[in-house]
Design an enzyme around this catalytic site. Structure first.
Site, PDB file in Angstrom:
ATOM      1  N   ARG A  85      -0.022  15.340  -4.895  1.00 51.29           N
ATOM      2  CA  ARG A  85       0.082  15.592  -3.451  1.00 51.29           C
ATOM      3  C   ARG A  85       0.211  17.079  -3.146  1.00 51.29           C
ATOM      4  NH1 ARG A  85       2.412  10.164  -1.975  1.00 51.29           N
ATOM      5  NH2 ARG A  85       2.714  10.079   0.254  1.00 51.29           N
ATOM      6  N   ARG A 124       3.037  -1.588   9.634  1.00 44.79           N
ATOM      7  CA  ARG A 124       3.224  -1.979   8.217  1.00 44.79           C
ATOM      8  C   ARG A 124       4.575  -2.652   8.021  1.00 44.79           C
ATOM      9  NH1 ARG A 124       2.139   2.301   3.487  1.00 44.79           N
ATOM     10  NH2 ARG A 124       3.781   3.519   4.497  1.00 44.79           N
ATOM     11  N   ARG A 157       9.601   0.082   6.686  1.00 39.82           N
ATOM     12  CA  ARG A 157      10.128   1.225   5.929  1.00 39.82           C
ATOM     13  C   ARG A 157      10.758   2.230   6.888  1.00 39.82           C
ATOM     14  NH1 ARG A 157       5.365   3.135   1.826  1.00 39.82           N
ATOM     15  NH2 ARG A 157       6.172   5.167   2.482  1.00 39.82           N
TER      16      ARG A 157
END
Ligand code: ADP
Ligand code: AMP
Length: 213
Positions: A85, A124, A157
């Site tokens: 990343r 999500r 999350r």
């Protein structure tokens, strides 16, 4: 085959990695999943990583590179999902592979505009028990709030709340996007239009990976 999945959070990398690892027998190595497990188990790594993850920041390169050194198998195919990343991580991966006489096969860039990302991340839901990933609109469980695979409860999350999502996108642009150039120079990057639905994207991905280029 060693493949990197690159792209903004929520572009669908984990979803495709799971499908691909089942289809092609590759190991799915997700640094996000490993870190979340470490946080849950309160390991030394988890304790160090938690504050960065909650804020939507990247965990320091030294911790991540050490983690990959430990987890990357000597043999067999691997999908690296969410790693590297940063350019420093990409460089460390290149060094690690060359010391084993290996190199990256392909980098798949999941390309998606911000509106799609925000829509995907805000919908999500993940299983608090087994980590399976759902979406309230695009990939819903059979029973609302319940995991199809293990019956665990589905949760959002912490870093999928809207303000953290925006920050993660900024972090992606600043720290991860330079990798596109890094891998373009090595001529191993393949771009996927990640706005397509899950099955269409999977067919396209399989096509890219089967192509011997
Ligand atoms: P990433 O691993 O890139 O962060 P995920 O695979 O977790 O992304 O996907 C983010 C969310 O979008 C999840 O809720 C997932 O179910 C959903 N999703 C994944 N791929 C698609 C797609 N092609 N179309 C619509 N929704 C998708
Ligand atoms: P992900 O599940 O890939 O969205 O990752 C969730 C969080 O874990 C990120 O926001 C970072 O805090 C951390 N993380 C995962 N992979 C890396 C990585 N390669 N480098 C730094 N931090 C990472």
């Amino acid at each position: 085959m060693i493949v990197v999945f690159l792209g903004p959070p929520g572009a669908g990398k984990g979803t495709q990695a799971k499908l691909l690892s089942q289809r092609m027998g590759l190991l799915h190595l997700s640094t996000g999943d490993i870190l979340r497990e470490a946080v849950k188990n309160q390991t030394p790594l988890g304790l160090k990583a938690k504050e960065y993850m909650d804020r939507g920041e990247l965990v320091p390169d030294s911790l991540i590179v050490a983690l990959i050194e430990e987890c990357l198998p000597e043999e067999g195919g691997v999908i690296l999902d969410g790693f590297p990343r940063t350019v420093a991580q990409a460089q460390a991966l290149e060094d690690m592979l060359s010391s084993r006489n290996k190199k990256l096969s392909k980098v798949i860039l999941f390309d998606s505009p911000d509106e799609v990302i925000v829509d995907r991340l805000s919908g999500r839901r993940v299983c608090s028990n087994c980590g399976a990933v759902y979406h309230i609109k695009y990939n819903p469980p059979k029973r609302e709030g319940v995991c199809d695979l293990c019956g665990g409860s589905l949760v959002q999350r912490e870093d999928d709340k809207e303000d953290v999502i925006r920050h993660r996108l900024e972090v992606y642009r600043k720290q991860t996007e330079p990798l596109i150039d890094f891998y373009q120079k090595r001529n191993i990057i393949f771009r996927l239009d990640a706005t397509k639905d899950i099955q269409d994207l999977f067919s396209e991905l399989e096509g890219i990976l089967k192509d011997g280029r």
